[in-house]
Design a protein around this motif. Structure first.
Motif, PDB file in Angstrom:
ATOM      1  N   ALA A   1     -17.565   0.718   5.083  1.00 28.80           N
ATOM      2  CA  ALA A   1     -17.611   1.719   3.991  1.00 28.80           C
ATOM      3  C   ALA A   1     -16.527   2.890   3.892  1.00 28.80           C
ATOM      4  O   ALA A   1     -16.920   3.775   3.142  1.00 28.80           O
ATOM      5  CB  ALA A   1     -18.982   1.737   3.827  1.00 28.80           C
ATOM      6  N   ALA A   2     -15.513   2.739   4.463  1.00 29.45           N
ATOM      7  CA  ALA A   2     -14.527   3.776   4.395  1.00 29.45           C
ATOM      8  C   ALA A   2     -14.225   4.187   2.907  1.00 29.45           C
ATOM      9  O   ALA A   2     -13.968   3.085   2.197  1.00 29.45           O
ATOM     10  CB  ALA A   2     -13.245   3.490   5.163  1.00 29.45           C
ATOM     11  N   ALA A   3     -14.256   5.412   2.761  1.00 33.90           N
ATOM     12  CA  ALA A   3     -14.235   5.735   1.196  1.00 33.90           C
ATOM     13  C   ALA A   3     -12.880   6.408   0.910  1.00 33.90           C
ATOM     14  O   ALA A   3     -12.580   6.784  -0.460  1.00 33.90           O
ATOM     15  CB  ALA A   3     -15.346   6.551   0.717  1.00 33.90           C
ATOM     16  N   THR A   4     -12.073   6.694   1.729  1.00 32.41           N
ATOM     17  CA  THR A   4     -10.955   7.703   1.523  1.00 32.41           C
ATOM     18  C   THR A   4      -9.688   6.889   2.464  1.00 32.41           C
ATOM     19  O   THR A   4     -10.021   6.637   3.526  1.00 32.41           O
ATOM     20  CB  THR A   4     -11.129   8.988   1.803  1.00 32.41           C
ATOM     21  N   GLU A   5      -8.724   7.210   2.125  1.00 26.90           N
ATOM     22  CA  GLU A   5      -7.538   6.632   2.892  1.00 26.90           C
ATOM     23  C   GLU A   5      -7.421   7.413   4.387  1.00 26.90           C
ATOM     24  O   GLU A   5      -7.091   6.767   5.353  1.00 26.90           O
ATOM     25  CB  GLU A   5      -6.112   6.673   2.166  1.00 26.90           C
ATOM     26  N   ALA A   6      -8.013   8.805   4.355  1.00 29.16           N
ATOM     27  CA  ALA A   6      -7.603   9.509   5.490  1.00 29.16           C
ATOM     28  C   ALA A   6      -8.641   8.902   6.546  1.00 29.16           C
ATOM     29  O   ALA A   6      -8.589   9.162   7.686  1.00 29.16           O
ATOM     30  CB  ALA A   6      -7.966  10.932   5.273  1.00 29.16           C
ATOM     31  N   GLU A   7      -9.861   8.461   6.071  1.00 33.79           N
ATOM     32  CA  GLU A   7     -10.699   7.879   7.038  1.00 33.79           C
ATOM     33  C   GLU A   7     -10.440   6.372   7.566  1.00 33.79           C
ATOM     34  O   GLU A   7     -10.980   5.751   8.449  1.00 33.79           O
ATOM     35  CB  GLU A   7     -12.207   7.794   6.124  1.00 33.79           C
ATOM     36  N   ALA A   8      -9.583   5.964   6.834  1.00 33.73           N
ATOM     37  CA  ALA A   8      -9.469   4.550   7.081  1.00 33.73           C
ATOM     38  C   ALA A   8      -8.429   4.185   8.064  1.00 33.73           C
ATOM     39  O   ALA A   8      -7.327   4.755   8.242  1.00 33.73           O
ATOM     40  CB  ALA A   8      -8.869   3.945   5.722  1.00 33.73           C
ATOM     41  N   GLU A   9      -8.635   3.069   8.853  1.00 38.22           N
ATOM     42  CA  GLU A   9      -7.570   2.286   9.693  1.00 38.22           C
ATOM     43  C   GLU A   9      -7.406   1.136   9.147  1.00 38.22           C
ATOM     44  O   GLU A   9      -8.090   0.353   9.017  1.00 38.22           O
ATOM     45  CB  GLU A   9      -8.208   2.143  11.179  1.00 38.22           C
ATOM     46  N   VAL A  10      -6.119   0.643   8.748  1.00 36.94           N
ATOM     47  CA  VAL A  10      -5.451  -0.472   8.038  1.00 36.94           C
ATOM     48  C   VAL A  10      -4.534  -1.091   8.667  1.00 36.94           C
ATOM     49  O   VAL A  10      -3.726  -0.680   9.319  1.00 36.94           O
ATOM     50  CB  VAL A  10      -4.945  -0.094   6.724  1.00 36.94           C
ATOM     51  N   LEU A  11      -4.718  -2.519   8.761  1.00 47.83           N
ATOM     52  CA  LEU A  11      -3.923  -3.591   9.359  1.00 47.83           C
ATOM     53  C   LEU A  11      -2.609  -3.626   8.548  1.00 47.83           C
ATOM     54  O   LEU A  11      -2.808  -4.341   7.450  1.00 47.83           O
ATOM     55  CB  LEU A  11      -4.586  -4.682   9.980  1.00 47.83           C
ATOM     56  N   ALA A  12      -1.406  -3.308   9.047  1.00 48.14           N
ATOM     57  CA  ALA A  12      -0.118  -3.718   8.075  1.00 48.14           C
ATOM     58  C   ALA A  12       0.749  -3.379   8.845  1.00 48.14           C
ATOM     59  O   ALA A  12       0.956  -2.555   9.770  1.00 48.14           O
ATOM     60  CB  ALA A  12      -0.315  -2.419   7.155  1.00 48.14           C
ATOM     61  N   ALA A  13       1.794  -4.254   8.624  1.00 47.39           N
ATOM     62  CA  ALA A  13       3.267  -3.982   9.230  1.00 47.39           C
ATOM     63  C   ALA A  13       3.986  -2.841   8.833  1.00 47.39           C
ATOM     64  O   ALA A  13       3.906  -2.497   7.472  1.00 47.39           O
ATOM     65  CB  ALA A  13       4.244  -5.524   9.045  1.00 47.39           C
ATOM     66  N   LYS A  14       4.690  -2.358   9.697  1.00 44.59           N
ATOM     67  CA  LYS A  14       5.552  -1.076   9.135  1.00 44.59           C
ATOM     68  C   LYS A  14       6.269  -1.104   7.980  1.00 44.59           C
ATOM     69  O   LYS A  14       6.161   0.156   7.115  1.00 44.59           O
ATOM     70  CB  LYS A  14       6.403  -0.359  10.379  1.00 44.59           C
ATOM     71  N   PRO A  15       6.868  -1.913   7.790  1.00 44.03           N
ATOM     72  CA  PRO A  15       7.705  -1.937   6.490  1.00 44.03           C
ATOM     73  C   PRO A  15       6.627  -2.097   5.157  1.00 44.03           C
ATOM     74  O   PRO A  15       7.227  -1.504   4.189  1.00 44.03           O
ATOM     75  CB  PRO A  15       8.325  -3.665   6.478  1.00 44.03           C
ATOM     76  N   ASN A  16       5.507  -2.198   5.191  1.00 43.55           N
ATOM     77  CA  ASN A  16       4.655  -1.877   4.179  1.00 43.55           C
ATOM     78  C   ASN A  16       4.367  -0.445   3.684  1.00 43.55           C
ATOM     79  O   ASN A  16       4.134  -0.289   2.669  1.00 43.55           O
ATOM     80  CB  ASN A  16       3.261  -2.552   4.235  1.00 43.55           C
ATOM     81  N   LEU A  17       4.940   0.438   4.604  1.00 43.96           N
ATOM     82  CA  LEU A  17       4.777   1.765   4.285  1.00 43.96           C
ATOM     83  C   LEU A  17       5.833   2.461   3.671  1.00 43.96           C
ATOM     84  O   LEU A  17       6.110   3.729   3.583  1.00 43.96           O
ATOM     85  CB  LEU A  17       4.507   2.606   5.616  1.00 43.96           C
ATOM     86  N   ARG A  18       7.105   1.392   3.433  1.00 42.49           N
ATOM     87  CA  ARG A  18       8.302   1.889   2.722  1.00 42.49           C
ATOM     88  C   ARG A  18       7.883   2.896   1.405  1.00 42.49           C
ATOM     89  O   ARG A  18       7.082   2.280   0.701  1.00 42.49           O
ATOM     90  CB  ARG A  18       9.240   1.129   2.510  1.00 42.49           C
ATOM     91  N   PRO A  19       8.479   3.973   1.117  1.00 43.57           N
ATOM     92  CA  PRO A  19       8.400   4.449   0.068  1.00 43.57           C
ATOM     93  C   PRO A  19       8.438   3.949  -1.059  1.00 43.57           C
ATOM     94  O   PRO A  19       7.725   4.120  -2.373  1.00 43.57           O
ATOM     95  CB  PRO A  19       9.484   5.876   0.226  1.00 43.57           C
ATOM     96  N   ASP A  20       9.144   2.883  -1.308  1.00 48.21           N
ATOM     97  CA  ASP A  20       9.422   2.329  -2.463  1.00 48.21           C
ATOM     98  C   ASP A  20       8.248   1.388  -2.825  1.00 48.21           C
ATOM     99  O   ASP A  20       8.222   1.033  -4.160  1.00 48.21           O
ATOM    100  CB  ASP A  20      10.910   1.581  -2.695  1.00 48.21           C
ATOM    101  N   HIS A  21       7.271   0.950  -1.849  1.00 48.45           N
ATOM    102  CA  HIS A  21       6.127   0.557  -2.353  1.00 48.45           C
ATOM    103  C   HIS A  21       4.989   1.550  -2.934  1.00 48.45           C
ATOM    104  O   HIS A  21       3.974   0.836  -3.652  1.00 48.45           O
ATOM    105  CB  HIS A  21       5.586  -0.112  -1.142  1.00 48.45           C
TER     106      HIS A  21
END
Length: 266
Positions: free
Chosen positions: A145-165
């Motif tokens: 029930a993580a309610a904020t992004e700061a609390e969360a651990e998310v599975l994602a490949a590094k390219p998903n954090l590119r600024p243009d997304h």
């Protein structure tokens, strides 16, 4: 009924595991697929051959969609269809990793009604039937029930954090982790080991179908990158990314994404 389809998928997944494990840790033939679609090994083909013989014979009226079978548009005429990835994470399988999976699902008129993700090297069998909840080795599982992004651990490949997304070019501040099998990532979120997962590039249905149901039956929300519900057995069996998490975190992630006006972003 979904329950009987689920039993069929569980038995098939365990047999797939026996076949694949027999190849694990030894040299095997492998090939690169055309157009950079990744590797395929003789283990993938052996598992696919067993599944393609066993499952349609048990459900003659169902269509068939598998990563390792040439697509047949006949599936589009069927209400129900098997959606299969014989080995999800083939590259890591060939390298000796333990985090590859078999992903098996049945979709009924575009909605998944039964799904199994099985990691034989870890003895982890995730399963769900529509309306019946999700389990790991027979025990109920639930998203966090993580309610904020700061609390969360998310599975994602590094390219998903590119600024243009992301809106204003600013990626979220969640803690990032990664597993090579997309199906396993979805299952880990359903289990509550991680708070969310996302992949923002076009993604094959066979990587996603079982995980979509398992994650939703574990109380999560699973959509494409625009927030639309996932539908399966499309003429082009690719979906516009996947975002899966508990409902509050899912809303935050979708709200932060910059939605392209045309086409998909890799």
């Amino acid at each position: 009924m979904p329950e009987t389809d689920l039993s069929l998928l569980i038995d098939a997944a365990r047999e797939a595991g026996r076949i694949a494990v027999a190849y694990a840790g030894r040299e095997m033939q492998s090939w690169d697929k055309p157009k950079g679609a990744g590797p395929v090994t003789e283990a993938d083909l052996a598992v696919n051959a067993m599944l393609e013989q066993h499952l349609p014979s048990a459900r003659p009226g169902y269509g068939w969609l598998s990563e390792e079978t040439e697509d047949n548009q006949d599936r589009l005429t069927r209400d129900r269809v098997f959606i299969i990835d014989p080995i999800d994470g083939t590259r890591s399988f060939a390298e000796g990793s333990r985090t590859w999976a078999h992903s098996l699902a049945v979709a009924d008129r575009g909605q998944v009604i039964a799904g199994v993700i099985y990691l034989p090297m870890r003895d982890m069998l995730f399963a769900a039937a529509r309306g019946q909840g999700a389990t790991l080795n027979g025990q109920p599982i639930r998203v966090t029930a993580a309610a904020t992004e700061a609390e969360a651990e998310v599975l994602a490949a590094k390219p998903n954090l590119r600024p243009d997304h992301w809106q204003d070019g600013v990626a979220p501040i969640f803690r990032r982790a990664y597993r090579p099998s997309l199906a396993y990532r979805m299952a880990l979120v359903a289990q509550g080991r991680f708070d969310g997962m996302l992949t923002l590039r076009p993604s094959w249905e066979w990587d996603i179908a079982a995980g979509d149901l398992i994650l939703r039956e574990a109380g999560g929300t699973c959509t494409d990158r625009t927030g639309r519900p996932l539908r399966f057995n499309n003429p082009n069996p690719r979906l516009n990314g996947v975002v899966g998490a508990g409902s509050e975190l899912h809303e935050i992630l979708i709200g932060r994404l910059d939605q392209p006006m045309q086409g998909h972003r890799a």
